[in-house]
Scaffold this motif. Structure first.
Motif, PDB file in Angstrom:
ATOM      1  N   LEU A  49       0.829  -1.203   0.000  1.00 37.98           N
ATOM      2  CA  LEU A  49       0.000   0.000   0.000  1.00 37.98           C
ATOM      3  C   LEU A  49       0.864   1.253   0.000  1.00 37.98           C
ATOM      4  O   LEU A  49       0.570   2.218  -0.723  1.00 37.98           O
ATOM      5  CB  LEU A  49      -0.944  -0.021   1.207  1.00 37.98           C
ATOM      6  N   ALA A  50       1.926   1.257   0.780  1.00 36.13           N
ATOM      7  CA  ALA A  50       2.830   2.411   0.799  1.00 36.13           C
ATOM      8  C   ALA A  50       3.401   2.659  -0.599  1.00 36.13           C
ATOM      9  O   ALA A  50       3.445   3.806  -1.072  1.00 36.13           O
ATOM     10  CB  ALA A  50       3.951   2.200   1.812  1.00 36.13           C
ATOM     11  N   ARG A  51       3.825   1.579  -1.264  1.00 32.39           N
ATOM     12  CA  ARG A  51       4.329   1.712  -2.641  1.00 32.39           C
ATOM     13  C   ARG A  51       3.248   2.299  -3.546  1.00 32.39           C
ATOM     14  O   ARG A  51       3.521   3.198  -4.340  1.00 32.39           O
ATOM     15  CB  ARG A  51       4.755   0.346  -3.188  1.00 32.39           C
ATOM     16  N   ASP A  52       2.030   1.758  -3.432  1.00 27.44           N
ATOM     17  CA  ASP A  52       0.920   2.241  -4.261  1.00 27.44           C
ATOM     18  C   ASP A  52       0.635   3.717  -4.018  1.00 27.44           C
ATOM     19  O   ASP A  52       0.132   4.416  -4.905  1.00 27.44           O
ATOM     20  CB  ASP A  52      -0.350   1.442  -3.994  1.00 27.44           C
ATOM     21  N   CYS A  53       0.946   4.192  -2.808  1.00 24.24           N
ATOM     22  CA  CYS A  53       0.736   5.598  -2.451  1.00 24.24           C
ATOM     23  C   CYS A  53       1.944   6.469  -2.797  1.00 24.24           C
ATOM     24  O   CYS A  53       1.992   7.645  -2.431  1.00 24.24           O
ATOM     25  CB  CYS A  53       0.407   5.718  -0.966  1.00 24.24           C
ATOM     26  N   GLY A  54       2.931   5.899  -3.488  1.00 21.64           N
ATOM     27  CA  GLY A  54       4.089   6.658  -3.928  1.00 21.64           C
ATOM     28  C   GLY A  54       5.175   6.829  -2.880  1.00 21.64           C
ATOM     29  O   GLY A  54       6.063   7.670  -3.037  1.00 21.64           O
ATOM     30  N   LYS A  55       5.136   6.032  -1.831  1.00 19.98           N
ATOM     31  CA  LYS A  55       6.138   6.140  -0.776  1.00 19.98           C
ATOM     32  C   LYS A  55       7.297   5.187  -1.061  1.00 19.98           C
ATOM     33  O   LYS A  55       7.109   4.110  -1.626  1.00 19.98           O
ATOM     34  CB  LYS A  55       5.527   5.811   0.594  1.00 19.98           C
ATOM     35  N   THR A  56       8.496   5.601  -0.671  1.00 23.23           N
ATOM     36  CA  THR A  56       9.682   4.761  -0.861  1.00 23.23           C
ATOM     37  C   THR A  56      10.390   4.434   0.451  1.00 23.23           C
ATOM     38  O   THR A  56      11.351   3.677   0.460  1.00 23.23           O
ATOM     39  CB  THR A  56      10.688   5.448  -1.812  1.00 23.23           C
ATOM     40  N   LEU A  57       9.911   5.007   1.543  1.00 23.17           N
ATOM     41  CA  LEU A  57      10.492   4.760   2.854  1.00 23.17           C
ATOM     42  C   LEU A  57       9.362   4.682   3.876  1.00 23.17           C
ATOM     43  O   LEU A  57       8.469   5.528   3.885  1.00 23.17           O
ATOM     44  CB  LEU A  57      11.446   5.895   3.247  1.00 23.17           C
ATOM     45  N   VAL A  58       9.419   3.653   4.713  1.00 23.05           N
ATOM     46  CA  VAL A  58       8.428   3.497   5.784  1.00 23.05           C
ATOM     47  C   VAL A  58       9.189   3.342   7.094  1.00 23.05           C
ATOM     48  O   VAL A  58      10.203   2.643   7.146  1.00 23.05           O
ATOM     49  CB  VAL A  58       7.515   2.276   5.534  1.00 23.05           C
TER      50      VAL A  58
END
Length: 178
Positions: free
Chosen positions: A123-132
């Motif tokens: 989901l983070a990837r789908d939201c354009g995030k590259t770091l969690v």
């Protein structure tokens, strides 16, 4: 993560809006986790209304897009959850904070925590995030899960929080580039 993920008899899905019945089920998961000793920001005894109020605040953020909420459900309803804080400062648009990964005690030891974490990363990837990033009580089951899933521990802050029944606990900070 637009698709629903199923690991029978469990289903993990994103909630775009949170209804009252879901708030009640999420509150029950939170109450169970705190009663079981999880250090997730609340002290024992946790009042049901306080748990519902917490989830109403999360629901408001979900409705504005500030947070993305995943739930895991079985035949009886919601048994697990995790959410991502997507609304970050201007200089950190690439980052999300993973928060409140909770699994009801009746659904543990079935791989649900790992499935929720993988779904949250997707989901983070789908939201354009590259770091969690996330933090968790040092020495607990969650810390072992995150390590096993390949998250990188950054360090421990001693005495950062309290266990729900009292007494200080350290907090381990983790990150994952996705």
């Amino acid at each position: 993560m637009n698709a629903t993920v199923s690991t029978p008899p469990l289903t993990i899905r994103r909630l775009e809006a949170v209804e009252d019945a879901q708030i009640e089920q999420l509150a029950q998961v939170l109450l169970d986790c705190v009663a079981g000793g999880a250090s997730v920001g609340f002290m024992q005894p946790l009042a049901p209304e306080k748990a519902r109020a917490f989830w109403r605040r999360i629901a408001a953020d979900v409705s504005t897009g500030a947070r993305a909420l995943l739930v895991a459900e079985d035949a009886q309803g919601i048994v697990g959850t995790v959410h991502l804080v997507l609304d970050q400062p201007d200089n950190q648009p690439h980052r999300a904070d993973l928060s409140k990964m909770l699994v009801h005690r009746r659904a543990r030891r079935q791989g649900l925590g790992a499935a929720l974490m993988r779904a949250a990363e997707d989901l983070a990837r789908d939201c354009g995030k590259t770091l969690v990033v996330l933090d968790t009580a040092t020495g607990g089951e969650a810390e072992r899960l995150y390590t096993r899933l390949g998250w990188t521990p950054v360090g421990v802050i001693p005495g950062f929080a309290l266990w729900p029944e009292g007494g200080a606990c350290g907090t381990t900070l983790f990150y994952r580039a996705i």
